[in-house]
Design an enzyme around this catalytic site. Structure first.
Site, PDB file in Angstrom:
ATOM      1  N   ARG A  98       8.970 -15.203 -10.561  1.00 22.05           N
ATOM      2  CA  ARG A  98       8.364 -16.197 -11.441  1.00 22.05           C
ATOM      3  C   ARG A  98       8.895 -17.569 -11.053  1.00 22.05           C
ATOM      4  O   ARG A  98      10.100 -17.715 -10.787  1.00 22.05           O
ATOM      5  CB  ARG A  98       8.731 -15.956 -12.920  1.00 22.05           C
ATOM      6  CG  ARG A  98       8.297 -14.642 -13.489  1.00 22.05           C
ATOM      7  CD  ARG A  98       6.804 -14.443 -13.510  1.00 22.05           C
ATOM      8  NE  ARG A  98       6.075 -15.461 -14.272  1.00 22.05           N
ATOM      9  CZ  ARG A  98       4.763 -15.640 -14.160  1.00 22.05           C
ATOM     10  NH1 ARG A  98       4.049 -14.922 -13.326  1.00 22.05           N
ATOM     11  NH2 ARG A  98       4.156 -16.563 -14.891  1.00 22.05           N
ATOM     12  N   ASN A 114      19.853 -17.582  -5.950  1.00 21.53           N
ATOM     13  CA  ASN A 114      18.642 -16.857  -5.520  1.00 21.53           C
ATOM     14  C   ASN A 114      18.860 -16.363  -4.100  1.00 21.53           C
ATOM     15  O   ASN A 114      19.606 -16.967  -3.333  1.00 21.53           O
ATOM     16  CB  ASN A 114      17.434 -17.788  -5.567  1.00 21.53           C
ATOM     17  CG  ASN A 114      16.144 -17.066  -5.212  1.00 21.53           C
ATOM     18  OD1 ASN A 114      15.930 -15.918  -5.624  1.00 21.53           O
ATOM     19  ND2 ASN A 114      15.292 -17.699  -4.435  1.00 21.53           N
ATOM     20  N   HIS A 116      16.652 -15.508  -0.672  1.00 28.27           N
ATOM     21  CA  HIS A 116      15.324 -15.775  -0.120  1.00 28.27           C
ATOM     22  C   HIS A 116      15.258 -15.229   1.308  1.00 28.27           C
ATOM     23  O   HIS A 116      16.147 -15.508   2.113  1.00 28.27           O
ATOM     24  CB  HIS A 116      15.044 -17.279  -0.120  1.00 28.27           C
ATOM     25  CG  HIS A 116      13.672 -17.598   0.384  1.00 28.27           C
ATOM     26  ND1 HIS A 116      12.538 -17.406  -0.378  1.00 28.27           N
ATOM     27  CD2 HIS A 116      13.249 -18.030   1.597  1.00 28.27           C
ATOM     28  CE1 HIS A 116      11.483 -17.736   0.348  1.00 28.27           C
ATOM     29  NE2 HIS A 116      11.878 -18.115   1.544  1.00 28.27           N
ATOM     30  N   SER A 143      18.755 -16.048   3.211  1.00 26.79           N
ATOM     31  CA  SER A 143      19.626 -17.113   2.689  1.00 26.79           C
ATOM     32  C   SER A 143      19.937 -16.843   1.213  1.00 26.79           C
ATOM     33  O   SER A 143      19.058 -16.404   0.467  1.00 26.79           O
ATOM     34  CB  SER A 143      18.913 -18.472   2.760  1.00 26.79           C
ATOM     35  OG  SER A 143      18.449 -18.744   4.061  1.00 26.79           O
ATOM     36  N   ASP A 152      12.953 -22.776  -3.759  1.00 30.12           N
ATOM     37  CA  ASP A 152      13.660 -22.306  -2.558  1.00 30.12           C
ATOM     38  C   ASP A 152      14.336 -23.463  -1.821  1.00 30.12           C
ATOM     39  O   ASP A 152      14.589 -23.366  -0.609  1.00 30.12           O
ATOM     40  CB  ASP A 152      12.706 -21.570  -1.593  1.00 30.12           C
ATOM     41  CG  ASP A 152      12.067 -20.348  -2.231  1.00 30.12           C
ATOM     42  OD1 ASP A 152      12.719 -19.700  -3.065  1.00 30.12           O
ATOM     43  OD2 ASP A 152      10.906 -20.042  -1.890  1.00 30.12           O
TER      44      ASP A 152
HETATM   45  C1  GRF Z   1      13.931  -9.495  -1.491  1.00 31.87           C
HETATM   46  O1  GRF Z   1      13.355  -9.423  -0.235  1.00 31.87           O
HETATM   47  C2  GRF Z   1      14.418 -10.892  -1.767  1.00 31.87           C
HETATM   48  O2  GRF Z   1      14.799 -11.577  -0.627  1.00 31.87           O
HETATM   49  C3  GRF Z   1      13.220 -11.547  -2.381  1.00 31.87           C
HETATM   50  O3  GRF Z   1      12.603 -10.537  -3.136  1.00 31.87           O
HETATM   51  C4  GRF Z   1      12.918  -9.261  -2.593  1.00 31.87           C
HETATM   52  C5  GRF Z   1      13.451  -8.398  -3.689  1.00 31.87           C
HETATM   53  O4  GRF Z   1      13.616  -7.061  -3.289  1.00 31.87           O
HETATM   54  N1  GRF Z   1      13.598 -12.713  -3.139  1.00 31.87           N
HETATM   55  P1  GRF Z   1      14.355  -6.020  -4.242  1.00 31.87           P
HETATM   56  O5  GRF Z   1      13.567  -5.956  -5.539  1.00 31.87           O
HETATM   57  O6  GRF Z   1      15.752  -6.475  -4.438  1.00 31.87           O
HETATM   58  O7  GRF Z   1      14.265  -4.719  -3.505  1.00 31.87           O
END
Ligand code: GRF
Length: 221
Positions: A98, A114, A116, A143, A152
């Protein structure tokens, strides 16, 4: 409460999907010397598997279903109320899909991380693996950054690289990036809980010093 009776920093994880990063954090938090405690997991999707992972680990869960709110502001208000109820020291976004309002992000400045799936500042937003392949990059990665108003775009704390292989598909590349995610996120959360990383005005402080470039996970490939 850890052995020395100092309360461990409280971590609240927000997720939307399968929660493999959440699982990596749960596993890490079970290590004896882990300096934080996951006190709650929140999801915007009632069927997210992340909720089951949390329940299996006896962690409190909550759902704020975004489809039940008319505006981002209303959703963020409800989410903030849940967060305040748990009074966390750190909010960890782990696949939380979100976009958060500016007011929400500002209220939690310096307290929200976060992960990413790209080597930021490259490829903010979605479809990062596909975009890295289309660009012909030799190296891709992940990252962990502080969350700021810019999507991001907050200061990056640490990265891990993945070599792109000739026959990679977005899926095969994503799988190798995820392996790195699961190593990197617990390390950075640990640093935060130990008080080693902090957000400055538009930079990261690491052990009290300006971090000139993101920390790198040693490349084991
Ligand atoms: C991951 O690839 C993360 O980098 C991105 O969303 C995905 C989440 O995967 N922000 P999970 O639900 O932790 O398996």
């Amino acid at each position: 409460m850890k052995a020395d009776q100092t309360p461990a920093p409280k971590i609240l994880v927000l997720a939307s999907g399968s929660g493999t990063n959440l699982q990596a954090l749960i596993d890490a938090s079970r290590e004896r010397d882990f300096p934080g405690e996951i006190v709650a997991v929140g999801c915007n999707k009632p069927k997210a598997f992340a909720l089951e992972r949390a329940a299996q680990a006896n962690i409190e869960t909550f759902v704020v279903d975004h489809t039940k709110y008319d505006s981002r502001e209303a959703f963020d208000g409800a989410l903030m109320a849940e967060i305040r109820r748990h009074n966390p020291d750190l909010i960890v976004l782990a696949g939380f899909m979100r976009i958060l309002t500016t007011d929400f992000v500002r209220a939690l400045r310096g307290q929200m991380l976060n992960i990413h799936p790209s080597l930021l500042p490259k490829y903010t937003g979605l479809n990062t693996h596909q975009r890295a392949l289309e660009a012909g990059d030799d190296t891709h990665g992940v990252s962990v950054h502080f969350v700021t108003e810019e999507l991001d775009g907050g200061p990056v704390i640490a990265q891990a690289e993945v070599k792109v292989l000739e026959d990679d598909t977005p899926e095969s590349l994503a799988a190798r990036v995820q392996e790195k995610e699961h190593l990197l996120y617990p390390i950075v959360v640990r640093w935060f809980c130990e008080g080693r990383v902090q957000l400055g005005s538009d930079y990261v402080l690491f052990d009290g010093e300006l971090l000139k470039s993101p920390m790198r996970l040693p490349d084991s490939e």
